[in-house]
Design a protein around this motif. Structure first.
Motif, mmCIF file in Angstrom:
data_model
loop_
_atom_site.group_PDB
_atom_site.id
_atom_site.type_symbol
_atom_site.label_atom_id
_atom_site.label_comp_id
_atom_site.label_asym_id
_atom_site.label_seq_id
_atom_site.Cartn_x
_atom_site.Cartn_y
_atom_site.Cartn_z
ATOM 1 N N UNK A 167 66.679 13.116 32.823
ATOM 2 C CA UNK A 167 65.890 12.559 31.575
ATOM 3 C C UNK A 167 64.559 12.029 31.951
ATOM 4 N N UNK A 168 64.306 11.808 33.008
ATOM 5 C CA UNK A 168 62.701 10.937 33.477
ATOM 6 C C UNK A 168 62.338 12.080 34.653
ATOM 7 N N UNK A 169 61.562 12.949 34.218
ATOM 8 C CA UNK A 169 60.927 14.072 35.131
ATOM 9 C C UNK A 169 59.438 13.922 34.838
ATOM 10 N N UNK A 170 58.595 14.461 35.848
ATOM 11 C CA UNK A 170 57.262 14.921 35.529
ATOM 12 C C UNK A 170 57.392 16.053 34.526
ATOM 13 N N UNK A 171 56.173 16.019 33.537
ATOM 14 C CA UNK A 171 56.365 16.900 32.347
ATOM 15 C C UNK A 171 54.947 17.242 32.076
ATOM 16 N N UNK A 172 54.654 18.523 31.595
ATOM 17 C CA UNK A 172 53.200 18.849 31.294
ATOM 18 C C UNK A 172 52.608 18.201 30.209
ATOM 19 N N UNK A 173 51.599 17.305 30.351
ATOM 20 C CA UNK A 173 51.136 16.160 29.574
ATOM 21 C C UNK A 173 49.781 16.422 28.878
ATOM 22 N N UNK A 174 49.129 17.598 29.682
ATOM 23 C CA UNK A 174 47.863 17.994 28.958
ATOM 24 C C UNK A 174 46.597 17.151 29.790
ATOM 25 N N UNK A 175 46.952 16.225 30.573
ATOM 26 C CA UNK A 175 46.030 15.644 31.307
ATOM 27 C C UNK A 175 46.324 15.602 32.808
ATOM 28 N N UNK A 176 47.439 15.185 33.442
ATOM 29 C CA UNK A 176 47.623 15.516 34.846
ATOM 30 C C UNK A 176 48.004 16.785 35.163
ATOM 31 N N UNK A 177 49.263 17.273 34.239
ATOM 32 C CA UNK A 177 49.477 18.477 34.415
ATOM 33 C C UNK A 177 49.133 19.294 33.068
ATOM 34 N N UNK A 178 48.406 20.335 33.164
ATOM 35 C CA UNK A 178 48.178 21.126 32.012
ATOM 36 C C UNK A 178 48.838 22.578 31.807
ATOM 37 N N UNK A 179 49.626 22.707 32.704
ATOM 38 C CA UNK A 179 50.497 23.966 32.384
ATOM 39 C C UNK A 179 51.840 23.885 33.126
ATOM 40 N N UNK A 180 52.899 24.513 32.800
ATOM 41 C CA UNK A 180 54.068 24.501 33.619
ATOM 42 C C UNK A 180 54.031 24.946 34.861
ATOM 43 N N UNK A 181 54.625 23.963 36.033
ATOM 44 C CA UNK A 181 54.279 24.141 37.526
ATOM 45 C C UNK A 181 54.337 25.742 37.769
ATOM 46 N N UNK A 182 55.422 26.361 37.353
ATOM 47 C CA UNK A 182 55.535 27.639 37.761
ATOM 48 C C UNK A 182 54.752 28.768 37.227
ATOM 49 N N UNK A 183 54.173 28.381 36.092
ATOM 50 C CA UNK A 183 53.130 29.222 35.358
ATOM 51 C C UNK A 183 51.945 29.015 36.267
ATOM 52 N N UNK A 184 51.513 27.756 36.926
ATOM 53 C CA UNK A 184 50.486 27.573 37.829
ATOM 54 C C UNK A 184 50.433 28.457 38.896
ATOM 55 N N UNK A 185 51.596 28.431 39.491
ATOM 56 C CA UNK A 185 51.668 29.171 40.624
ATOM 57 C C UNK A 185 51.735 30.718 40.537
ATOM 58 N N UNK A 186 52.009 31.224 39.384
ATOM 59 C CA UNK A 186 51.804 32.640 38.927
ATOM 60 C C UNK A 186 50.276 32.899 38.750
ATOM 61 N N UNK A 187 49.420 31.824 38.136
ATOM 62 C CA UNK A 187 48.058 32.233 38.238
ATOM 63 C C UNK A 187 47.203 31.755 39.430
ATOM 64 N N UNK A 188 47.806 31.361 40.352
ATOM 65 C CA UNK A 188 47.373 31.166 41.536
ATOM 66 C C UNK A 188 46.523 29.713 41.388
ATOM 67 N N UNK A 189 47.060 28.831 40.681
ATOM 68 C CA UNK A 189 46.433 27.428 40.564
ATOM 69 C C UNK A 189 46.920 26.659 41.543
ATOM 70 N N UNK A 190 46.821 26.743 42.958
ATOM 71 C CA UNK A 190 47.733 25.943 43.898
ATOM 72 C C UNK A 190 46.497 25.901 45.135
ATOM 73 N N UNK A 191 46.631 24.466 45.566
ATOM 74 C CA UNK A 191 45.917 23.940 46.597
ATOM 75 C C UNK A 191 46.046 24.860 47.659
ATOM 76 N N UNK A 192 45.040 25.402 48.289
ATOM 77 C CA UNK A 192 45.016 26.581 49.509
ATOM 78 C C UNK A 192 45.182 25.661 50.818
#
Length: 576
Positions: A351-376
């Motif tokens: 029930x209590x999870x981090x979720x895409x809130x539009x502020x801290x997380x702006x896209x689903x985590x795995x979508x961010x990985x696919x787009x290369x939005x990952x700290x190098x």
């Protein structure tokens, strides 16, 4: 390994409430004594002192480490600051006695599964009892950090820093559960001294409804999602500002977490399109990765909010958030205890999870990985194999394939089609020998679908995200993987979730590798078994196993390729 031994090892030290009494600062002359400059613990009969802003912090020396515990890093999330973003503190003033852990953030008590094998039920009860009765005291004013630094360190030492984020399903836990002293002592022993920092962050709740991971469209509109992650981020900024005073180098910070803490580490790698803003240069994830979660106001999250509001008797209020900020604690406590925990029937559909809130997380985590939005940054990721077993103990009444299909539709995959779920069940056949705990044949069958449910849950939430992260990132940034198989023969749960913690705190193999990683961004050093970099063309991991002759080996990280690829693709379409 007996699970009670795991509980004892994990939750051995006890928390206590910190005393923070400003009574006027010591002078700079008093702080810069020859004893202090010779090392934090070299003043005979004197406590170690650290000077931050216009304040002096007095810690304690123990176990080859100077300990500064329960230092506040944010204003208390109380009164008007409840259910709001964390607020930094003004410059410190005065004198602080910081020789004891601060209180943990209040949390929900676990309702344990019943009707299990008697010994298993007793062992799980011991874990929870040890955690709550012996360790966790809680208070609304809980946002504190702890610093463990080598006793010989000085403010000019410029040591690497390991920043620890504890786990607990974003529902339970506290920094007092983890003693960083043995990690520091081990780092000194092997000649690679590091500083260990841990912090508390808001969980399911803090007193009077300062919820850390409340979902819902109301939360999105108020821009107060993922408050627990925001707390952690503020603690990272505290480290950047103040760790030099404890002998640390703010440019050499590695963030490290387990379970919810590891999920947090992964999400911090995805914030700001992967720009870590200089807050860390390396990442270690034990039993967690870019969890497949969706929008904070999707149906499953909104249901959590609406149910919580109804149970708190705020559903008729014109402003339900304001109602939650102001209700009596008794009403809130009632609603809190009715919400499901990770031992509940729904298992890892938390029930209590981090979720895409539009502020801290702006896209689903795995979508961010696919787009290369990952700290190098270089990373380590690994986990025990049978991850779903511990979280599938309350669904033993699921007795056939049709029941499992209904279970998946109700909780883990509510938006999936029947055809998709049917295909999922082909990848996870109705055969106990193929289930979790893996490689145990027909053993550990608590119910006819138990091992099957455990395999699916563990793969969607833990194993799939780990393998997915490595698949897309290991060619872009230096990566290392490990697999933990110790305790494989533990009845019913195997080498269960969190058992790898026994190998990462103190005089243990993983500790050494992690210390070297913090020093050099490479876990290899003067160690017996070299740890090869991960390569998707020949995926190799460090393997920890129950063998007196070969306790650590290197082996292929290629288990269950087809099922993991399938559940990863399915969770991209249907996040939790």
């Amino acid at each position: 390994m007996h699970i009670a031994r795991f509980a004892f090892a994990l939750f051995a030290n006890k928390a206590a409430i910190v005393l923070a009494n400003p009574i006027g600062p010591l002078t700079v002359h008093e702080f810069n004594t020859p004893a202090a400059q010779a090392g934090f613990c070299k003043g005979v009969g004197l406590p170690p002192l650290a000077h931050l802003d216009n304040a002096t912090f007095s810690g304690v020396c123990s176990g080859q480490a100077a300990r500064f515990l329960g230092i506040p890093y944010a204003q208390p999330p109380t009164c008007d600051r409840r259910l709001r973003l964390p607020v930094p503190l003004p410059p410190y003033e005065g004198y602080y006695d910081v020789h004891k852990f601060g209180p943990s953030c209040p949390q929900q008590r676990m309702i344990l599964p019943t009707g299990l094998n008697t010994q298993l039920e007793k062992d799980i009860s011991k874990i929870v009892a040890t955690m709550y009765e012996d360790v966790t005291t809680d208070n609304e004013d809980c946002l504190t950090v702890n610093v463990f630094t080598p006793e010989n360190a000085t403010p000019t030492s410029k040591l690497p820093v390991l920043v620890w984020i504890f786990g607990g399903g974003f529902q339970i836990g506290g920094s007092a559960n983890y003693d960083g002293g043995p990690v520091v002592a081990r780092s000194v022993f092997i000649g690679k001294p590091v500083i260990f920092v841990s912090m508390n962050y808001r969980l399911l709740c803090t007193l009077f409804v300062a919820l850390g991971f409340l979902p819902g469209k109301e939360v999105r509109a108020a821009k107060i999602g993922n408050l627990g992650l925001q707390d952690q981020r503020l603690a990272f900024k505290w480290v950047q500002r103040y760790i030099t005073a404890f002998g640390g180098d703010p440019s050499k910070v590695t963030i490290w977490g387990e379970s919810a803490g590891a999920i947090s580490v992964a999400l911090h790698m995805l914030v700001n399109n992967g720009d870590q803003a200089g807050l860390f240069r390396g990442a270690i994830m034990q039993s967690g990765g870019p969890i497949p979660v969706g929008d904070i106001d999707q149906a499953s999250g909104q249901d959590v909010y609406d149910t919580f509001v109804k149970n708190a008797a705020c559903d008729n209020s014109p402003d339900t958030l304001e109602c939650l900020r102001s209700i009596p604690y008794s009403r809130f406590k009632y609603a809190m205890d009715l919400s499901p925990n990770f031992f509940a029937y729904q298992g890892l559909a938390l029930a209590w999870l981090p979720r895409v809130d539009g502020v801290f997380l702006t896209e689903p985590p795995q979508h961010a990985v696919l787009r290369g939005h990952v700290a190098n940054v270089p990373m380590i990721t690994g986990m025990p194999l049978p991850h779903g077993s511990l979280f599938s103990l309350s669904s033993l009444n699921v007795s056939n394939t049709k029941g499992l299909e209904n279970y998946m539709k109700a909780f883990m995959l509510p938006t999936a089609t029947k055809a998709e779920i049917d295909l999922l069940l082909q990848y996870y056949p109705d055969d106990p020998k193929a289930g979790c705990p893996f490689d145990t044949g027909i053993r550990n069958i608590l119910s006819v679908q138990f091992k099957r449910i455990a395999a699916i849950q563990g793969d969607i939430v833990f194993h799939g995200p780990r393998r997915f992260f490595l698949k897309y990132q290991s060619s872009k940034q230096n990566s290392w993987a490990f697999i933990h198989k110790r305790g494989k023969n533990s009845p019913f749960i195997g080498a269960a979730h969190a058992t790898d913690l026994l190998n990462s705190f103190g005089d243990q193999e993983l500790t050494d590798y992690f210390v070297y990683f913090a020093q050099n961004l490479n876990p290899n050093g003067d160690l017996e078994i070299p740890w090869p970099r991960y390569d998707v063309r020949n995926p190799t991991a460090l393997v920890f196993q129950d063998s007196p002759f070969f306790p650590v080996i290197t082996g292929a990280d290629d288990y269950r390729i087809d099922p993991l690829n399938f559940v990863t693709n399915l969770s991209l379409l249907h996040p939790i």
